[in-house]
Design a protein around this motif. Structure first.
Motif, PDB file in Angstrom:
ATOM      1  N   UNK A   1       0.837  -1.176   0.000  1.00  0.00           N
ATOM      2  CA  UNK A   1       0.000   0.000   0.000  1.00  0.00           C
ATOM      3  C   UNK A   1       0.889   1.249   0.000  1.00  0.00           C
ATOM      4  N   UNK A   2       0.618   2.138  -0.890  1.00  0.00           N
ATOM      5  CA  UNK A   2       1.413   3.360  -1.007  1.00  0.00           C
ATOM      6  C   UNK A   2       0.948   4.384   0.020  1.00  0.00           C
ATOM      7  N   UNK A   3       1.921   5.020   0.665  1.00  0.00           N
ATOM      8  CA  UNK A   3       1.584   6.049   1.651  1.00  0.00           C
ATOM      9  C   UNK A   3       1.032   7.284   0.955  1.00  0.00           C
ATOM     10  N   UNK A   4       0.127   7.946   1.653  1.00  0.00           N
ATOM     11  CA  UNK A   4      -0.400   9.212   1.152  1.00  0.00           C
ATOM     12  C   UNK A   4       0.736  10.235   1.156  1.00  0.00           C
ATOM     13  N   UNK A   5       0.822  11.013   0.121  1.00  0.00           N
ATOM     14  CA  UNK A   5       1.856  12.034   0.023  1.00  0.00           C
ATOM     15  C   UNK A   5       1.208  13.404  -0.028  1.00  0.00           C
ATOM     16  N   UNK A   6       1.948  14.377   0.497  1.00  0.00           N
ATOM     17  CA  UNK A   6       1.471  15.754   0.488  1.00  0.00           C
ATOM     18  C   UNK A   6       2.367  16.584  -0.413  1.00  0.00           C
ATOM     19  N   UNK A   7       1.817  17.638  -0.930  1.00  0.00           N
ATOM     20  CA  UNK A   7       2.550  18.548  -1.795  1.00  0.00           C
ATOM     21  C   UNK A   7       3.344  19.526  -0.940  1.00  0.00           C
ATOM     22  N   UNK A   8       4.607  19.698  -1.278  1.00  0.00           N
ATOM     23  CA  UNK A   8       5.481  20.647  -0.592  1.00  0.00           C
ATOM     24  C   UNK A   8       6.123  21.529  -1.657  1.00  0.00           C
ATOM     25  N   UNK A   9       5.931  22.817  -1.539  1.00  0.00           N
ATOM     26  CA  UNK A   9       6.503  23.754  -2.502  1.00  0.00           C
ATOM     27  C   UNK A   9       7.745  24.379  -1.883  1.00  0.00           C
ATOM     28  N   UNK A  10       8.845  24.351  -2.632  1.00  0.00           N
ATOM     29  CA  UNK A  10      10.089  24.944  -2.139  1.00  0.00           C
ATOM     30  C   UNK A  10      10.676  25.860  -3.210  1.00  0.00           C
ATOM     31  N   UNK A  11      11.537  26.747  -2.766  1.00  0.00           N
ATOM     32  CA  UNK A  11      12.268  27.614  -3.691  1.00  0.00           C
ATOM     33  C   UNK A  11      13.722  27.146  -3.688  1.00  0.00           C
ATOM     34  N   UNK A  12      14.285  27.001  -4.877  1.00  0.00           N
ATOM     35  CA  UNK A  12      15.683  26.620  -5.001  1.00  0.00           C
ATOM     36  C   UNK A  12      16.357  27.523  -6.029  1.00  0.00           C
ATOM     37  N   UNK A  13      17.660  27.567  -5.941  1.00  0.00           N
ATOM     38  CA  UNK A  13      18.428  28.372  -6.883  1.00  0.00           C
ATOM     39  C   UNK A  13      18.390  27.712  -8.263  1.00  0.00           C
ATOM     40  N   UNK A  14      18.417  28.514  -9.310  1.00  0.00           N
ATOM     41  CA  UNK A  14      18.379  27.960 -10.669  1.00  0.00           C
ATOM     42  C   UNK A  14      19.498  26.940 -10.942  1.00  0.00           C
ATOM     43  N   UNK A  15      20.690  27.178 -10.401  1.00  0.00           N
ATOM     44  CA  UNK A  15      21.801  26.244 -10.630  1.00  0.00           C
ATOM     45  C   UNK A  15      21.509  24.875 -10.025  1.00  0.00           C
ATOM     46  N   UNK A  16      20.888  24.854  -8.846  1.00  0.00           N
ATOM     47  CA  UNK A  16      20.529  23.589  -8.217  1.00  0.00           C
ATOM     48  C   UNK A  16      19.466  22.870  -9.048  1.00  0.00           C
ATOM     49  N   UNK A  17      18.511  23.626  -9.555  1.00  0.00           N
ATOM     50  CA  UNK A  17      17.470  23.032 -10.402  1.00  0.00           C
ATOM     51  C   UNK A  17      18.092  22.412 -11.653  1.00  0.00           C
ATOM     52  N   UNK A  18      19.065  23.092 -12.234  1.00  0.00           N
ATOM     53  CA  UNK A  18      19.773  22.557 -13.408  1.00  0.00           C
ATOM     54  C   UNK A  18      20.476  21.250 -13.077  1.00  0.00           C
ATOM     55  N   UNK A  19      21.112  21.208 -11.911  1.00  0.00           N
ATOM     56  CA  UNK A  19      21.820  19.992 -11.496  1.00  0.00           C
ATOM     57  C   UNK A  19      20.848  18.836 -11.303  1.00  0.00           C
TER      58      UNK A  19
END
Length: 84
Positions: A1-19
């Motif tokens: 059975x898969x656990x229920x997941x919640x949405x979490x919004x975060x801000x990250x630097x563009x370079x980290x997103x690229x990585x």
């Protein structure tokens, strides 16, 4: 059975997103998978560190280790909180 997941919004630097995008390129994992795994590992590490600090504080209080050993294991700032 898969656990229920919640949405979490975060801000990250563009370079980290690229990585992250580079890591998942050509893999089956999603950005959410990579970030979820990283957060899970971080939480485990912090919990283990908290447990270690607690155990070392108990040993110091019981005179099983000296202050300089406590400093070496958990750092001066944390050791000072325990000792003084």
């Amino acid at each position: 059975m898969k656990q229920k997941q919640e949405l979490l919004t975060i801000r990250i630097e563009p370079k980290l997103k690229e990585k992250i995008n580079t890591l998942i390129h050509g893999k089956i994992k999603t950005k959410s998978d990579v970030i979820r795994e990283a957060l899970t590992e971080y939480v485990k590490k912090e919990e283990n560190l908290k447990e270690l600090k607690s155990e070392m504080a108990k040993r110091f209080a019981a005179n099983k280790i000296q202050f300089q050993d406590l400093v070496r294991i958990i750092g001066y700032e944390e050791a000072s909180k325990v000792a003084f």
